[in-house]
Write an enzyme that holds these catalytic residues in place. Structure first.
Site, PDB file in Angstrom:
ATOM      1  N   ILE A   1      -0.075   3.966 -11.500  1.00  0.00           N
ATOM      2  CA  ILE A   1      -1.249   3.548 -12.289  1.00  0.00           C
ATOM      3  C   ILE A   1      -2.527   4.216 -11.796  1.00  0.00           C
ATOM      4  O   ILE A   1      -3.444   4.478 -12.575  1.00  0.00           O
ATOM      5  CB  ILE A   1      -1.374   1.998 -12.325  1.00  0.00           C
ATOM      6  CG1 ILE A   1      -2.323   1.572 -13.436  1.00  0.00           C
ATOM      7  CG2 ILE A   1      -1.810   1.428 -10.985  1.00  0.00           C
ATOM      8  CD1 ILE A   1      -1.902   1.991 -14.812  1.00  0.00           C
TER       9      ILE A   1
ATOM     10  N   LYS B   1      -3.779  -5.800 -12.225  1.00  0.00           N
ATOM     11  CA  LYS B   1      -3.022  -6.951 -12.700  1.00  0.00           C
ATOM     12  C   LYS B   1      -1.586  -6.859 -12.192  1.00  0.00           C
ATOM     13  O   LYS B   1      -1.112  -5.740 -11.996  1.00  0.00           O
ATOM     14  CB  LYS B   1      -3.044  -7.060 -14.225  1.00  0.00           C
ATOM     15  CG  LYS B   1      -2.582  -5.811 -14.993  1.00  0.00           C
ATOM     16  CD  LYS B   1      -1.204  -5.307 -14.998  1.00  0.00           C
ATOM     17  CE  LYS B   1      -0.023  -6.136 -15.174  1.00  0.00           C
ATOM     18  NZ  LYS B   1       1.217  -5.296 -15.394  1.00  0.00           N
TER      19      LYS B   1
ATOM     20  N   ARG C   1       0.187   4.818   2.043  1.00  0.00           N
ATOM     21  CA  ARG C   1       1.103   5.259   3.098  1.00  0.00           C
ATOM     22  C   ARG C   1       1.652   6.652   2.805  1.00  0.00           C
ATOM     23  O   ARG C   1       1.866   7.460   3.685  1.00  0.00           O
ATOM     24  CB  ARG C   1       2.249   4.259   3.241  1.00  0.00           C
ATOM     25  CG  ARG C   1       1.779   2.870   3.645  1.00  0.00           C
ATOM     26  CD  ARG C   1       2.832   1.837   3.366  1.00  0.00           C
ATOM     27  NE  ARG C   1       3.309   1.922   1.991  1.00  0.00           N
ATOM     28  CZ  ARG C   1       4.246   1.154   1.468  1.00  0.00           C
ATOM     29  NH1 ARG C   1       4.820   0.236   2.218  1.00  0.00           N
ATOM     30  NH2 ARG C   1       4.607   1.299   0.206  1.00  0.00           N
TER      31      ARG C   1
HETATM   32  P1  NAP Z   1       3.791   2.188  -8.006  1.00  0.00           P
HETATM   33  O1  NAP Z   1       3.847   3.474  -8.720  1.00  0.00           O
HETATM   34  O2  NAP Z   1       5.002   1.668  -7.348  1.00  0.00           O
HETATM   35  O3  NAP Z   1       2.594   2.404  -6.986  1.00  0.00           O
HETATM   36  C1  NAP Z   1       2.054   1.435  -6.171  1.00  0.00           C
HETATM   37  C2  NAP Z   1       1.717   2.096  -4.841  1.00  0.00           C
HETATM   38  O4  NAP Z   1       1.303   1.069  -3.960  1.00  0.00           O
HETATM   39  C3  NAP Z   1       2.934   2.732  -4.189  1.00  0.00           C
HETATM   40  O5  NAP Z   1       3.065   4.065  -4.593  1.00  0.00           O
HETATM   41  C4  NAP Z   1       2.645   2.563  -2.719  1.00  0.00           C
HETATM   42  O6  NAP Z   1       1.976   3.735  -2.248  1.00  0.00           O
HETATM   43  C5  NAP Z   1       1.672   1.429  -2.618  1.00  0.00           C
HETATM   44  N1  NAP Z   1       2.209   0.271  -1.935  1.00  0.00           N
HETATM   45  C6  NAP Z   1       1.545  -0.479  -1.030  1.00  0.00           C
HETATM   46  N2  NAP Z   1       2.269  -1.471  -0.584  1.00  0.00           N
HETATM   47  C7  NAP Z   1       3.448  -1.398  -1.194  1.00  0.00           C
HETATM   48  C8  NAP Z   1       4.615  -2.181  -1.139  1.00  0.00           C
HETATM   49  N3  NAP Z   1       4.705  -3.239  -0.344  1.00  0.00           N
HETATM   50  N4  NAP Z   1       5.647  -1.822  -1.930  1.00  0.00           N
HETATM   51  C9  NAP Z   1       5.569  -0.720  -2.708  1.00  0.00           C
HETATM   52  N5  NAP Z   1       4.452   0.050  -2.816  1.00  0.00           N
HETATM   53  C10 NAP Z   1       3.410  -0.281  -2.055  1.00  0.00           C
HETATM   54  O7  NAP Z   1       3.295   1.007  -8.963  1.00  0.00           O
HETATM   55  P2  NAP Z   1       2.287   1.101 -10.184  1.00  0.00           P
HETATM   56  O8  NAP Z   1       3.041   1.323 -11.436  1.00  0.00           O
HETATM   57  O9  NAP Z   1       1.172   2.025  -9.853  1.00  0.00           O
HETATM   58  O10 NAP Z   1       1.805  -0.408 -10.230  1.00  0.00           O
HETATM   59  C11 NAP Z   1       0.903  -0.921  -9.263  1.00  0.00           C
HETATM   60  C12 NAP Z   1       0.173  -2.108  -9.892  1.00  0.00           C
HETATM   61  O11 NAP Z   1      -0.479  -1.648 -11.080  1.00  0.00           O
HETATM   62  C13 NAP Z   1       1.127  -3.232 -10.325  1.00  0.00           C
HETATM   63  O12 NAP Z   1       0.535  -4.473 -10.076  1.00  0.00           O
HETATM   64  C14 NAP Z   1       1.282  -3.005 -11.827  1.00  0.00           C
HETATM   65  O13 NAP Z   1       1.539  -4.207 -12.537  1.00  0.00           O
HETATM   66  C15 NAP Z   1      -0.093  -2.456 -12.187  1.00  0.00           C
HETATM   67  N6  NAP Z   1      -0.077  -1.648 -13.410  1.00  0.00           N
HETATM   68  C16 NAP Z   1       0.876  -0.676 -13.592  1.00  0.00           C
HETATM   69  C17 NAP Z   1       0.922   0.008 -14.811  1.00  0.00           C
HETATM   70  C18 NAP Z   1       1.936   1.085 -15.087  1.00  0.00           C
HETATM   71  O14 NAP Z   1       1.992   1.574 -16.214  1.00  0.00           O
HETATM   72  N7  NAP Z   1       2.709   1.531 -14.120  1.00  0.00           N
HETATM   73  C19 NAP Z   1       0.000  -0.281 -15.812  1.00  0.00           C
HETATM   74  C20 NAP Z   1      -0.993  -1.224 -15.555  1.00  0.00           C
HETATM   75  C21 NAP Z   1      -1.018  -1.903 -14.354  1.00  0.00           C
HETATM   76  P3  NAP Z   1       2.183   4.194  -0.725  1.00  0.00           P
HETATM   77  O15 NAP Z   1       3.653   4.210  -0.474  1.00  0.00           O
HETATM   78  O16 NAP Z   1       1.529   5.523  -0.700  1.00  0.00           O
HETATM   79  O17 NAP Z   1       1.479   3.165   0.109  1.00  0.00           O
END
Ligand code: NAP
Length: 311
Positions: A18, A94, A41
């Site tokens: 995101i 969110k 990280r």
């Molecule tokens: P993601 O791609 O998995 O990225 C989240 C990042 O947070 C990871 O790459 C990781 O980066 C870091 N992180 C820190 N602590 C973590 C943990 N305990 N477990 C896993 N990752 C951890 O997820 P995302 O899709 O960006 O979603 C993140 C948030 O945004 C969620 O709450 C989601 O609901 C919201 N969101 C997502 C979207 C979408 O389309 N994907 C849309 C709107 C909102 P490091 O490993 O570099 O620390």
């Protein structure tokens, strides 16, 4: 507090999907902000300071005024507490946390520290949502339904956290629908729910929920992560002024077959405008209604075990 004219010095935590898809483009060329650091990280952003943790970032960059926390919800509270304790304004992706009570705690801490807390709900900023709210405010609603069905393999590949406790499963997209529904419908309460859990996962892949309002309006919600082909992000209402369909995740409003409002989405630029507004006015914006409904669905819902989900 930042002055009304100076850009807000911002850091981002949790550089994943995101952040790359929405936060960085929304901040590029946005005069309200100066993105000066990130903490992640593994993820990196070129051209600014990168840190392995929020603690390291807060210590090394005292000029930071605000942080956007974009990691999964299970890891958000500790980071939010550290940022608020350090006197920073906080933007929460969110859902704002893994539980209702931890976000309540953050809300209290923000007041104590005199900083702004923003529980962002991006779908509420979809372009036709306000038009739907205005339309419904001028009608008698007879019945309403939410259909939010998408393909988890397409939208959430390799996201293990989403299937773990606190990751919300199908409520991760479903809470977007609830953030719109709680904005356009009268206050509603869950009367029953069925949650389907794959036998190898700790979070549901589908949920059917029944709500009722104090005025006895029935609202149903059907969330499913197994939908291939066309995706459904729709909210329907039968009203005394016609049939309303808010579709495309809030991008298009149609009443009795006539398009009332349709516009390209710009949810994240709108979220960052709102965050700057609350920072500059010294207020917070924390509506927990969507998260409370998810908590209630887990509390009241029946559980069905369904076939294992293999990525
Ligand atoms: P993601 O791609 O998995 O990225 C989240 C990042 O947070 C990871 O790459 C990781 O980066 C870091 N992180 C820190 N602590 C973590 C943990 N305990 N477990 C896993 N990752 C951890 O997820 P995302 O899709 O960006 O979603 C993140 C948030 O945004 C969620 O709450 C989601 O609901 C919201 N969101 C997502 C979207 C979408 O389309 N994907 C849309 C709107 C909102 P490091 O490993 O570099 O620390």
């Amino acid at each position: 507090m930042p002055s009304t004219s100076n850009p807000i010095a911002l850091g981002i935590v949790g550089v994943g999907k995101i952040v790359r898809d929405q936060h960085l483009p929304a901040l590029a060329g946005n005069d309200n902000y100066r993105l000066i650091a990130v903490a992640s990280r593994h993820g990196k952003v070129d051209g600014i300071a990168n840190f392995p943790s929020i603690e390291a970032m807060l210590e090394a960059v005292p000029t930071l005024e605000a942080v956007s926390l974009c990691m999964p919800p299970q890891a958000r509270y500790t980071a939010a507490r550290a940022a608020l304790d350090a006197g920073k304004h906080v933007f929460l992706e969110k859902p704002p946390g893994a539980t209702v009570s931890e976000v309540e705690d953050l809300r209290r801490l923000a007041v104590t520290k005199g900083v702004s807390l923003f529980a962002s709900w991006h779908s509420r900023y979809a372009p036709a949502v306000e038009a739907a709210r205005s339309f419904l405010a001028s009608t008698q609603i007879h019945a309403a339904s939410i259909v939010w069905k998408e393909d988890v393999r397409r939208w959430h590949p390799n996201q293990d956290w989403i299937w773990q406790a606190g990751g919300l499963g199908v409520f991760d997209p479903g809470i977007n629908a609830l953030s719109i529904a709680t904005h356009i419908f009268p206050a509603m309460f869950i009367t029953g729910a069925t949650l389907e859990f794959p036998e190898n996962r700790a979070a549901p892949i589908a949920a059917a929920i029944d709500f009722r309002t104090a005025q006895d309006l029935a609202v149903s919600a059907d969330f499913d992560w197994r939908q291939t082909g066309p995706q459904s992000w729709d909210i329907f209402a039968e009203t005394d002024r016609g049939q309303m369909a808010l579709s495309g995740g809030g991008a298009k409003l149609v009443v009795d077959g006539h398009v009332v409002h349709q516009e390209n989405e710009a949810e994240y630029p709108a979220l960052y405008r709102r965050f700057a507004e609350i920072v500059r006015s010294g207020t917070s914006d924390v509506d927990l209604a969507p998260l409370q409904h998810v908590a209630d669905a887990f509390m009241l819902g029946k559980r069905r075990t369904v076939e294992a989900f293999i990525d």
